[in-house]
Scaffold this motif. Sequence first.
Motif, PDB file in Angstrom:
ATOM      1  N   UNK A 152     -32.825 -81.824  -5.308  1.00  0.00           N
ATOM      2  CA  UNK A 152     -32.403 -82.786  -6.321  1.00  0.00           C
ATOM      3  C   UNK A 152     -33.451 -82.900  -7.419  1.00  0.00           C
ATOM      4  N   UNK A 153     -33.026 -83.485  -8.540  1.00  0.00           N
ATOM      5  CA  UNK A 153     -33.883 -83.702  -9.702  1.00  0.00           C
ATOM      6  C   UNK A 153     -34.441 -85.122  -9.622  1.00  0.00           C
ATOM      7  N   UNK A 193     -30.856 -84.458 -15.670  1.00  0.00           N
ATOM      8  CA  UNK A 193     -29.699 -83.748 -15.107  1.00  0.00           C
ATOM      9  C   UNK A 193     -28.846 -83.032 -16.154  1.00  0.00           C
ATOM     10  N   UNK A 194     -28.500 -83.683 -17.279  1.00  0.00           N
ATOM     11  CA  UNK A 194     -27.644 -82.989 -18.258  1.00  0.00           C
ATOM     12  C   UNK A 194     -28.245 -81.684 -18.773  1.00  0.00           C
ATOM     13  N   UNK A 195     -29.560 -81.629 -18.877  1.00  0.00           N
ATOM     14  CA  UNK A 195     -30.219 -80.418 -19.373  1.00  0.00           C
ATOM     15  C   UNK A 195     -29.933 -79.222 -18.475  1.00  0.00           C
ATOM     16  N   UNK A 196     -29.881 -79.462 -17.166  1.00  0.00           N
ATOM     17  CA  UNK A 196     -29.763 -78.365 -16.215  1.00  0.00           C
ATOM     18  C   UNK A 196     -28.341 -78.121 -15.708  1.00  0.00           C
ATOM     19  N   UNK A 197     -27.487 -79.136 -15.803  1.00  0.00           N
ATOM     20  CA  UNK A 197     -26.221 -79.119 -15.060  1.00  0.00           C
ATOM     21  C   UNK A 197     -25.256 -78.027 -15.500  1.00  0.00           C
ATOM     22  N   UNK A 198     -25.291 -77.614 -16.767  1.00  0.00           N
ATOM     23  CA  UNK A 198     -24.348 -76.597 -17.219  1.00  0.00           C
ATOM     24  C   UNK A 198     -24.721 -75.202 -16.720  1.00  0.00           C
ATOM     25  N   UNK A 199     -25.969 -75.040 -16.325  1.00  0.00           N
ATOM     26  CA  UNK A 199     -26.456 -73.721 -15.907  1.00  0.00           C
ATOM     27  C   UNK A 199     -26.573 -73.599 -14.395  1.00  0.00           C
ATOM     28  N   UNK A 200     -27.018 -74.671 -13.765  1.00  0.00           N
ATOM     29  CA  UNK A 200     -27.306 -74.640 -12.330  1.00  0.00           C
ATOM     30  C   UNK A 200     -26.296 -75.506 -11.587  1.00  0.00           C
ATOM     31  N   UNK A 201     -25.703 -74.954 -10.560  1.00  0.00           N
ATOM     32  CA  UNK A 201     -24.715 -75.666  -9.755  1.00  0.00           C
ATOM     33  C   UNK A 201     -25.417 -76.692  -8.860  1.00  0.00           C
ATOM     34  N   UNK A 202     -24.841 -77.889  -8.782  1.00  0.00           N
ATOM     35  CA  UNK A 202     -25.324 -78.874  -7.823  1.00  0.00           C
ATOM     36  C   UNK A 202     -26.475 -79.730  -8.287  1.00  0.00           C
ATOM     37  N   UNK A 203     -26.748 -79.759  -9.591  1.00  0.00           N
ATOM     38  CA  UNK A 203     -27.851 -80.583 -10.087  1.00  0.00           C
ATOM     39  C   UNK A 203     -27.475 -82.053  -9.990  1.00  0.00           C
ATOM     40  N   UNK A 204     -28.334 -82.827  -9.362  1.00  0.00           N
ATOM     41  CA  UNK A 204     -28.102 -84.257  -9.188  1.00  0.00           C
ATOM     42  C   UNK A 204     -29.439 -84.933  -8.934  1.00  0.00           C
ATOM     43  N   UNK A 205     -29.500 -86.219  -9.211  1.00  0.00           N
ATOM     44  CA  UNK A 205     -30.719 -86.975  -8.917  1.00  0.00           C
ATOM     45  C   UNK A 205     -30.638 -87.669  -7.559  1.00  0.00           C
ATOM     46  N   UNK A 206     -29.567 -87.409  -6.835  1.00  0.00           N
ATOM     47  CA  UNK A 206     -29.385 -88.022  -5.517  1.00  0.00           C
ATOM     48  C   UNK A 206     -29.854 -87.063  -4.426  1.00  0.00           C
TER      49      UNK A 206
END
Length: 397
Positions: A253-254, A260-273
Amino acid sequence: MGKPIIVCEVEKRGIEHAVYNAALLETVLLAYKGEDVVFIAESAHVLAVRDALARASSSHMNRIAWREIDVPQRGAGFGKVMHAEWRWCRRILQACAANPPRLLLICSITDSGLLVLKMMMHARRTRFPIVAVPHSVLSTLALHQSPRFWRRFVNLRQVLRLPHPRSLRYVALGRSIHRFLEEVAPKAATAFRTLDLAYFWARTRLPDPPEPNVVRFGYFGVNSLNKGFDTFFELAEEALRKTSHSEFTMVGFVRDPADCPKYAETIVGVSSTPLSGAEFARRAESLTYAVWCGNPSHYRLTASASFLDALSYVKPGIYLRNPFIEHYFEQMGDIGHLCDTYEEMLEVILALDREFPAARYRSQCENILRGRGIFEPATLAPQLRAIVDECERPGLG
């Protein structure tokens, strides 16, 4: 009543290091068969370690007494940190005074905690064996002076220079780490002994063949500068512009939700949880390769749990060369791709996307299964016992 064995975690909270500490606890139980062990940690960490040990089907659970203790909060000011370190150290050493243990094993320790421990050991003339495991704090030995005024006096290099109690030993979590210690702090290195990271494996057999038409590259852990998450992100961005079968997944997690928005379009499963155990396992199992972009300088003195995660799920890796991982390539054989530069890592990813090397991949998985026994509690137990036995003999001081 025999002498107790005490294992305590006085730095980590919650699930952090829970699998490692559970495996280390199992190592102690195997090193001292038939003897009872007390495990002391922060309340949530006690639960996490207990759960990890149960999931590993340990047959020694009935020999463990579980106790809770307050653990210093990270990021607190100097006064609060030192007071908290003093409290845990005083409480544990006082408990040991009435019935000195056969062993006090400290699973992880900070520089301030080690300062207090050494002072109290000298003041109390402690003679029973104490083994302490410094983790990432070791990397500070290779850094320039901290800007914090109090860190000029309370830092690991200064603490290690203080008179050394005869019955205290430190653990370096890998031979490569010990070798570098001998370069940067040769006198202090004489108090260190090598013991590889202990670990439990999530998968005990070869994984199924990877899904057709997709090569899934994964990052284990939280995003951090030293772990190289931004480098993983850059690799993913560049590779996805040039490949048709690749996918990049975060098994972790991040820390900051704003990232999160910076990474989410490129990397699957990005979350702060933080992931549940089941979700962590699902993502890890789905990977074809682990990708490790950690700062090589940092990992000259620090072990990588993410590397062990990859081995746990029998995933070959694409690794940026560093002494810690290079040592295990030498020990285990071909367990992935060891790259000297970012550009080489990218080229490996692109090549794997163009043509998947099925035979070599299976061989790499077999090498992981065959070679990772060096991290298992049964292998490490006699090594730990030897370190403790040495503490009981006249030595350093």
